[in-house]
Design an enzyme around this catalytic site. Structure first.
Site, PDB file in Angstrom:
ATOM      1  N   GLU A   1     -16.349  28.269 -59.724  1.00  0.00           N
ATOM      2  CA  GLU A   1     -17.182  29.409 -60.146  1.00  0.00           C
ATOM      3  C   GLU A   1     -18.525  29.471 -59.419  1.00  0.00           C
ATOM      4  O   GLU A   1     -19.576  29.101 -59.975  1.00  0.00           O
ATOM      5  CB  GLU A   1     -17.428  29.367 -61.666  1.00  0.00           C
TER       6      GLU A   1
ATOM      7  N   GLU B   1      -8.326  29.928 -65.402  1.00  0.00           N
ATOM      8  CA  GLU B   1      -8.831  29.418 -66.679  1.00  0.00           C
ATOM      9  C   GLU B   1      -8.777  30.546 -67.714  1.00  0.00           C
ATOM     10  O   GLU B   1      -9.085  31.694 -67.384  1.00  0.00           O
ATOM     11  CB  GLU B   1     -10.292  28.967 -66.570  1.00  0.00           C
TER      12      GLU B   1
END
Ligand code: GLA
Length: 704
Positions: free
Chosen positions: A190, A341
């Protein structure tokens, strides 16, 4: 005796035969299982649809691994992501690599038919690295240098840090680049925070020098005569920390995107040098998909596939928003993607960390698949006993015993296995697209002019009606190939350069219908005002333009051939300049300026059409506009009528089509199918399905 002996013999023979038969059927089942689950890593032998979890073996005693993997296998999980936060375990001290534990974990996963994605650990450098090289630590906009103890403390622009990143990524790839159980790589985790240190500032100045060549060009394109901003030396140009000249702000965002891309490329190169091309390289994009720290198209371009992290956070699934984010993620590379995720029930970072209702996690998983995901992984398998995420949702508790959500995820795993073969090689295919551009997003968000102007809501204003018409929607970059779409919606294309205008016009003249939304074409590629007024370079082909825009603090009536309704938040007074430009909607009585003025105009151009809608309209009127545009383009719905709150997703294959039908409502729903279909979850041919709340049907039908 003989008899006895014979009986015993016969008995033994019979027993042997029975045991042989039992053995044979067990062997057959095992083979099917093996074929079904596939030897981890071999392409094509693992399920087409993967369910998985983030697993952190470095946080647990090795004696526990097998039990965890067995529980994963029992839950029909077929992939784990490991390692993205394990640098201090992989390299406990400079140059001393310890990968044997990871190799053992991977072998064990393989034993349980679980494939592995390795994350490079560059989101959280070890203490020995940052204490020896504090220069690689990030400096925030307030000038504070980050410290060890969290994550994202690194400077994405630091050349020194990149050497360390390339080294660890290379070491991992040398060791696991040909490991049969390793199917892919995730670069870092991320990408989030940029840095404002002096070294990064110099890099930005050099980036601007390469782009503009001369300060004269920069001063001209940024109109720096304004407020005496004129630059005499490159090193006078700041890293914007709190607003600034729109040209500077836009270029800084582009610099941030380029810098993350080169940060990533260093690791891609290090991995590709050693790894089998069979292993894909991706990164997990956070920010709930829609974040705009950097350009997602630019970052995903060099990757083999896109992946995003799909979280709800507080509350419940926002069906349209989440569906749009999947379509957005699919559009980054215009192909199947992964949900790297997602939440197993709840998260730990929301204002109120509520838990999804029973069945909602299943509905979310199938929504992802329906919109083009081939893998869904839960974050996380088990919360570390200590650390900043002890409260996060997980599948297994601190005692190693499954948590309530585990049973729901087992069910999803089972269903994925049953539908996997039918979904292999299928993908959503759209007749319509919504185009976005990061330049436009940034330009509007730098100067929203109305605090209520939410570009995602504006996008959803077109997206929802299209989905209500049971249409697959691609969300793609404005400069993507558009010819395959019958209608293209451009809800907020604020920045239209001459190049982009030529691209859009080519789409229209060859037969496409381009529907431009409010604030279109106000700016050029330097975030400077287009002198033609809106929509800038599209004014001439449109045969009309925007005379004035208005931020609204109330509703304005709107009516015309397409129906009546109201505008809110933003309204533009349009004018037409050619006889074949038609006014479709006009404003009613309001502020005196808009009264009776055109709000929507359209014009045939070449074999296609350009339409300009200058206002944010109420949902009903938007539905009418969308139906007008899709009917005019003879777009066929992909599915028959469906009850409210039921979502239908279509994935098309070479020989068959799969429909994922989800009841997001709180009441049972009966769905009549447009044709008899094979029920992939329950077996058999069906002409209709009855779905309880959160109920899912996965159906296939041969291609007509
Ligand atoms: C992000 C991160 C994970 C974890 C989860 C928690 O998406 O990538 O490491 O922190 O959030 O929801």
């Amino acid at each position: 005796m003989r008899n006895n002996a014979c009986l015993r013999l016969r008995g033994r023979t019979a027993a042997r035969l029975v045991s042989r038969a039992v053995f044979a059927s067990v062997l057959l089942a095992a083979c099917l299982m093996f074929l079904a689950s596939g030897a981890a890593g071999e392409p094509g032998s693992q399920p087409a649809l993967l369910l998985g979890a983030a697993w952190y073996p470095e946080q647990w005693p090795e004696s526990r691994w097998d039990a965890d993997l067995q529980l994963m296998e029992d839950a029909h999980l077929h992939v784990v992501r490991v390692g993205e936060f394990a640098w201090s375990t992989m390299e406990p001290s400079p140059g001393h690599y310890s990968f044997a534990w990871l190799a053992r974990a991977i072998r064990l996963a393989e034993k349980h038919h679980i494939a592995v994605v390795i994350g490079t650990p560059t989101d959280a450098p070890p203490a020995w690295l940052t204490s020896a090289h504090p220069e690689i630590l990030r400096v925030d906009a307030a000038g504070h240098r980050a410290e060890h103890g969290g994550r994202r403390q690194f400077n994405y622009a630091s050349p020194e840090y990149r050497v360390f990143c390339a080294t660890i990524a290379g070491q991992l790839a040398q060791r696991f680049g040909h490991d049969p159980a390793v199917i892919g790589w995730q670069i870092g985790n991320e990408y989030t925070d940029e840095s404002f240190d002096p070294q990064t500032r110099r890099q930005f100045d050099n980036w601007l020098r390469r782009k503009y060549g001369t300060l004269d060009a920069l001063n001209r394109d940024w109109t720096t005569a304004y407020w005496s901003q004129t630059y005499d030396r490159w090193d006078e140009i700041p890293l914007p920390t709190d607003g600034g000249n729109p040209g500077l702000l836009l270029d800084h965002r582009r610099f941030v995107s380029d810098t993350w891309r080169s940060f990533q490329q260093v690791q891609i190169d290090a991995i590709r040098r050693y790894a089998d091309p069979r292993q894909f390289i991706t990164t997990n994009i956070g920010g709930l998909g829609w974040s705009d720290n950097w350009d997602h198209y630019e970052i995903t371009q060099p990757l083999d596939q896109a992946a995003w992290d799909d979280y709800v956070g507080e509350g419940h699934l926002n069906v349209a928003r989440n569906a749009a984010m999947h379509d957005f993620a699919r559009g980054w590379k215009r192909k199947i993607f992964w949900v790297m995720e997602t939440q197993p029930g709840s998260v730990n970072w929301a204002p109120i960390n509520t838990t999804l209702d029973r069945g909602e996690t299943r509905a979310m998983a199938w929504q992802a698949v329906g919109h083009g995901a081939d893998a869904v992984l839960y974050w996380q398998w088990r919360d570390a006993l200590n650390g900043q995420e002890q409260y996060h949702g997980a599948l297994v508790g601190p005692d190693g015993i499954p948590l309530p959500i585990y049973s729901e995820i087992c069910g999803i795993g089972n269903e994925f296995e049953r539908a996997s073969a039918a979904l292999r090689g299928t993908k959503p295919v759209a007749q319509v697209a919504i185009v976005v551009s990061y330049d436009s997003r940034w330009a509007i968000d730098f100067q929203p002019h109305s605090k209520n102007y939410d570009q995602l809501q504006v996008l959803l204003g077109s997206y929802r009606p299209l989905r209500d018409e049971r249409l697959t929607v691609d969300i793609v970059s404005a400069d993507a190939p558009l010819d395959s779409y019958k209608v293209v919606f451009a809800p907020s294309l604020n920045v239209i350069s001459k190049e982009l205008a030529a691209h859009l016009l080519a789409y229209v003249t060859q037969g496409g219908h381009l529907l431009l939304g409010p604030r279109s074409g106000m700016k050029d590629e330097h975030d400077a005002l287009n002198i033609e007024r809106q929509p800038g370079p599209m004014v001439v082909p449109l045969g009309g333009r925007v005379e004035q825009y208005y931020a609204l603090d109330g509703g304005v009536p709107v009516s015309g051939t397409l129906g009546s309704g109201s505008a809110s938040i933003w309204a533009e007074q349009l004018s037409k300049s050619t006889p074949d430009t038609q006014v479709l909607l006009r404003y009613g009585k309001s502020n005196g300026w808009l009264d009776g003025q055109p709000a929507m105009i359209t014009r045939p151009v070449g074999q296609g059409r350009i339409t300009y809608l200058g206002a944010i309209l109420n949902p009903d009127l938007m539905h009418r506009i969308i139906s007008w545009a899709t009917a005019a383009a003879q777009i066929q719905p992909e599915f028959g009528a469906i009850p409210a709150n039921v979502e239908v997703c279509r994935r098309v294959g070479a020989s068959h089509t799969v429909f994922v039908v989800i009841n997001h409502g709180s009441a049972a729903a009966k769905i009549l199918l447009p044709a008899a279909m094979h029920d992939l979850l329950n077996g058999g041919q069906v002409g209709s399905v009855e779905l309880d709340p959160q109920g899912v049907a996965v159906l296939s039908k041969g291609t007509d």
